[in-house]
Enzyme design. Structure first.
Site, PDB file in Angstrom:
ATOM      1  N   PRO A  21      77.817  61.045  42.458  1.00 31.28           N
ATOM      2  CA  PRO A  21      78.274  62.024  43.437  1.00 31.28           C
ATOM      3  C   PRO A  21      79.546  61.627  44.188  1.00 31.28           C
ATOM      4  O   PRO A  21      79.734  60.456  44.541  1.00 31.28           O
ATOM      5  CB  PRO A  21      77.091  62.137  44.416  1.00 31.28           C
ATOM      6  CG  PRO A  21      76.274  60.927  44.186  1.00 31.28           C
ATOM      7  CD  PRO A  21      76.461  60.551  42.746  1.00 31.28           C
ATOM      8  N   ASN A  22      80.384  62.625  44.369  1.00 32.65           N
ATOM      9  CA  ASN A  22      81.644  62.537  45.129  1.00 32.65           C
ATOM     10  C   ASN A  22      82.758  61.768  44.423  1.00 32.65           C
ATOM     11  O   ASN A  22      83.892  61.737  44.905  1.00 32.65           O
ATOM     12  CB  ASN A  22      81.389  61.935  46.537  1.00 32.65           C
ATOM     13  CG  ASN A  22      80.386  62.753  47.318  1.00 32.65           C
ATOM     14  OD1 ASN A  22      80.569  63.967  47.452  1.00 32.65           O
ATOM     15  ND2 ASN A  22      79.333  62.139  47.792  1.00 32.65           N
ATOM     16  N   ARG A  29      89.659  61.531  47.968  1.00 35.39           N
ATOM     17  CA  ARG A  29      88.579  61.177  48.892  1.00 35.39           C
ATOM     18  C   ARG A  29      88.859  59.843  49.588  1.00 35.39           C
ATOM     19  O   ARG A  29      89.081  58.829  48.912  1.00 35.39           O
ATOM     20  CB  ARG A  29      87.309  61.047  48.046  1.00 35.39           C
ATOM     21  CG  ARG A  29      86.148  60.444  48.740  1.00 35.39           C
ATOM     22  CD  ARG A  29      85.075  60.022  47.746  1.00 35.39           C
ATOM     23  NE  ARG A  29      83.902  59.606  48.457  1.00 35.39           N
ATOM     24  CZ  ARG A  29      82.912  58.891  47.951  1.00 35.39           C
ATOM     25  NH1 ARG A  29      82.941  58.525  46.698  1.00 35.39           N
ATOM     26  NH2 ARG A  29      81.886  58.566  48.686  1.00 35.39           N
ATOM     27  N   HIS A  89      71.928  53.602  46.218  1.00 39.48           N
ATOM     28  CA  HIS A  89      71.145  53.076  47.342  1.00 39.48           C
ATOM     29  C   HIS A  89      69.843  53.840  47.559  1.00 39.48           C
ATOM     30  O   HIS A  89      69.031  53.452  48.389  1.00 39.48           O
ATOM     31  CB  HIS A  89      71.995  53.127  48.626  1.00 39.48           C
ATOM     32  CG  HIS A  89      73.424  52.716  48.411  1.00 39.48           C
ATOM     33  ND1 HIS A  89      73.774  51.459  47.975  1.00 39.48           N
ATOM     34  CD2 HIS A  89      74.602  53.412  48.516  1.00 39.48           C
ATOM     35  CE1 HIS A  89      75.097  51.388  47.857  1.00 39.48           C
ATOM     36  NE2 HIS A  89      75.619  52.566  48.173  1.00 39.48           N
ATOM     37  N   ASP A  96      64.738  53.892  37.300  1.00 45.15           N
ATOM     38  CA  ASP A  96      63.715  53.972  36.244  1.00 45.15           C
ATOM     39  C   ASP A  96      64.335  54.382  34.910  1.00 45.15           C
ATOM     40  O   ASP A  96      63.921  53.894  33.852  1.00 45.15           O
ATOM     41  CB  ASP A  96      62.622  54.987  36.619  1.00 45.15           C
ATOM     42  CG  ASP A  96      61.646  54.438  37.662  1.00 45.15           C
ATOM     43  OD1 ASP A  96      61.726  53.238  37.981  1.00 45.15           O
ATOM     44  OD2 ASP A  96      60.816  55.225  38.148  1.00 45.15           O
ATOM     45  N   HIS A 109      81.135  49.305  41.495  1.00 39.41           N
ATOM     46  CA  HIS A 109      81.579  49.992  42.709  1.00 39.41           C
ATOM     47  C   HIS A 109      83.052  49.690  42.936  1.00 39.41           C
ATOM     48  O   HIS A 109      83.513  48.573  42.668  1.00 39.41           O
ATOM     49  CB  HIS A 109      80.780  49.529  43.931  1.00 39.41           C
ATOM     50  CG  HIS A 109      79.331  49.814  43.780  1.00 39.41           C
ATOM     51  ND1 HIS A 109      78.806  51.068  43.944  1.00 39.41           N
ATOM     52  CD2 HIS A 109      78.304  49.007  43.425  1.00 39.41           C
ATOM     53  CE1 HIS A 109      77.507  51.028  43.700  1.00 39.41           C
ATOM     54  NE2 HIS A 109      77.179  49.792  43.374  1.00 39.41           N
ATOM     55  N   ILE A 110      83.741  50.677  43.446  1.00 36.29           N
ATOM     56  CA  ILE A 110      85.171  50.519  43.742  1.00 36.29           C
ATOM     57  C   ILE A 110      85.337  49.688  45.020  1.00 36.29           C
ATOM     58  O   ILE A 110      86.111  48.734  45.080  1.00 36.29           O
ATOM     59  CB  ILE A 110      85.819  51.909  43.902  1.00 36.29           C
ATOM     60  CG1 ILE A 110      85.708  52.671  42.572  1.00 36.29           C
ATOM     61  CG2 ILE A 110      87.268  51.790  44.373  1.00 36.29           C
ATOM     62  CD1 ILE A 110      85.934  54.158  42.692  1.00 36.29           C
ATOM     63  N   SER A 111      84.586  50.069  46.045  1.00 28.29           N
ATOM     64  CA  SER A 111      84.667  49.337  47.311  1.00 28.29           C
ATOM     65  C   SER A 111      83.683  48.160  47.287  1.00 28.29           C
ATOM     66  O   SER A 111      82.775  48.127  46.443  1.00 28.29           O
ATOM     67  CB  SER A 111      84.327  50.275  48.482  1.00 28.29           C
ATOM     68  OG  SER A 111      82.972  50.713  48.384  1.00 28.29           O
ATOM     69  N   ARG A 116      80.524  46.872  53.890  1.00 30.21           N
ATOM     70  CA  ARG A 116      80.450  48.193  54.534  1.00 30.21           C
ATOM     71  C   ARG A 116      79.110  48.355  55.274  1.00 30.21           C
ATOM     72  O   ARG A 116      78.463  47.374  55.590  1.00 30.21           O
ATOM     73  CB  ARG A 116      80.685  49.268  53.476  1.00 30.21           C
ATOM     74  CG  ARG A 116      82.063  49.116  52.805  1.00 30.21           C
ATOM     75  CD  ARG A 116      82.304  50.200  51.778  1.00 30.21           C
ATOM     76  NE  ARG A 116      82.361  51.517  52.390  1.00 30.21           N
ATOM     77  CZ  ARG A 116      82.320  52.657  51.705  1.00 30.21           C
ATOM     78  NH1 ARG A 116      82.219  52.631  50.390  1.00 30.21           N
ATOM     79  NH2 ARG A 116      82.381  53.813  52.328  1.00 30.21           N
ATOM     80  N   ARG A 120      74.450  50.443  52.543  1.00 27.32           N
ATOM     81  CA  ARG A 120      75.076  50.290  51.206  1.00 27.32           C
ATOM     82  C   ARG A 120      74.789  48.912  50.604  1.00 27.32           C
ATOM     83  O   ARG A 120      75.219  48.608  49.495  1.00 27.32           O
ATOM     84  CB  ARG A 120      76.594  50.489  51.299  1.00 27.32           C
ATOM     85  CG  ARG A 120      76.999  51.889  51.694  1.00 27.32           C
ATOM     86  CD  ARG A 120      78.509  52.054  51.665  1.00 27.32           C
ATOM     87  NE  ARG A 120      78.920  53.102  52.568  1.00 27.32           N
ATOM     88  CZ  ARG A 120      78.950  54.391  52.270  1.00 27.32           C
ATOM     89  NH1 ARG A 120      78.617  54.810  51.073  1.00 27.32           N
ATOM     90  NH2 ARG A 120      79.330  55.284  53.164  1.00 27.32           N
TER      91      ARG A 120
HETATM   92  C1  DQA Z   1      80.703  53.545  45.855  1.00 30.55           C
HETATM   93  C2  DQA Z   1      80.011  52.916  47.062  1.00 30.55           C
HETATM   94  C3  DQA Z   1      78.870  53.800  47.524  1.00 30.55           C
HETATM   95  O1  DQA Z   1      78.223  53.221  48.651  1.00 30.55           O
HETATM   96  C4  DQA Z   1      79.386  55.171  47.918  1.00 30.55           C
HETATM   97  O2  DQA Z   1      78.319  56.013  48.286  1.00 30.55           O
HETATM   98  C5  DQA Z   1      80.213  55.795  46.858  1.00 30.55           C
HETATM   99  C6  DQA Z   1      81.160  54.955  46.123  1.00 30.55           C
HETATM  100  C7  DQA Z   1      81.944  52.723  45.413  1.00 30.55           C
HETATM  101  O3  DQA Z   1      82.386  52.922  44.288  1.00 30.55           O
HETATM  102  O4  DQA Z   1      82.484  51.955  46.192  1.00 30.55           O
HETATM  103  O5  DQA Z   1      80.199  56.997  46.654  1.00 30.55           O
HETATM  104  O6  DQA Z   1      79.796  53.528  44.771  1.00 30.55           O
END
Ligand code: DQA
Length: 153
Positions: A21-22, A29, A89, A96, A109-111, A116, A120
Site C-alpha cells: 500500500p501507498n 509521497r 507491521h 502466513d 524497506h526504503i526507509s 522511525r 514500524r
Molecule cells: C516502508 C516502511 C513502512 O513502515 C511504511 O508503512 C511504508 C514504506 C518503506 O519502504 O520504508 O509504506 O515499507
C-alpha cells in the site's frame, strides 16, 4: 574444419517485485522519506542492469490481492522481493502466505524502519522471510535482487 557452437544465454531466473500500500505514490509521497524517484523509473533501470533476469512487478493497496499474488507465483519463481509497506507491521495473512509458498521472499524497506515510529519496528513477516533489507533507499530492492542472482548462479 572445426565448428564452434555458441549457446545464447537466455533468461535464467524469474524475480517478482511486490509493492504494498501507498508505494504506487513513490516519487510523490513524502519525498523527504522516500525520495523523488518513481518506482516505474527505478524498475526500468533495474531491468536494464540485470538482463538475464525476467522481472515482474506487482503493486496493490489491497491486502488480499497481495496474498493472491504470493500464491500465484510462489511455487514457480526463483525469488520474491517484497515491500509490504504498512502491512509489514500488521498482516498475519501476508506472513502466513509467505510461510505457505516455496519461493523465498526478501523483505525490503526504503526507509530505515528502526529509525522511525515504534509501530514500524515490528515486522510480522520477517520470521518467514529469507532476510530483511531496510533503510537503503531504492538500493534495498537492488541488493535483494543481487542476492537472488548469487543464489542461483
Ligand atoms: C516502508 C516502511 C513502512 O513502515 C511504511 O508503512 C511504508 C514504506 C518503506 O519502504 O520504508 O509504506 O515499507
Amino acid at each position: 574444419m572445426q565448428i564452434y557452437i555458441f549457446a545464447v544465454q537466455n533468461i535464467i531466473m524469474k524475480i517478482l517485485i511486490i509493492n504494498g500500500p501507498n508505494l504506487n505514490l513513490l516519487g510523490k509521497r513524502e519525498p523527504t522519506i522516500y525520495g523523488h524517484l518513481s518506482f516505474e523509473d527505478f524498475f526500468q533501470e533495474l531491468k536494464k542492469k540485470y538482463s538475464t533476469v525476467e522481472f515482474e512487478y506487482y503493486q496493490s493497496n489491497v491486502e488480499g490481492e497481495l496474498i493472491n499474488k504470493l500464491h500465484e507465483v510462489g511455487f514457480d519463481y526463483h525469488g520474491i522481493v517484497m515491500n509490504a509497506g504498512a502491512y509489514t507491521h500488521t498482516s498475519i495473512g501476508i506472513s502466513d502466505a509467505i510461510a505457505g509458498i516455496k519461493t523465498p521472499v526478501i523483505e525490503v524497506h526504503i526507509s530505515n524502519v528502526y529509525a522511525r515510529e515504534e509501530y514500524r519496528h515490528t515486522s510480522l513477516m520477517a520470521k518467514n522471510c529469507l532476510g530483511v533489507i531496510t533503510g537503503l533507499g531504492m538500493n534495498s530492492y537492488q541488493l535483494a535482487t543481487e542476492h537472488f542472482i548469487g543464489l542461483n548462479s
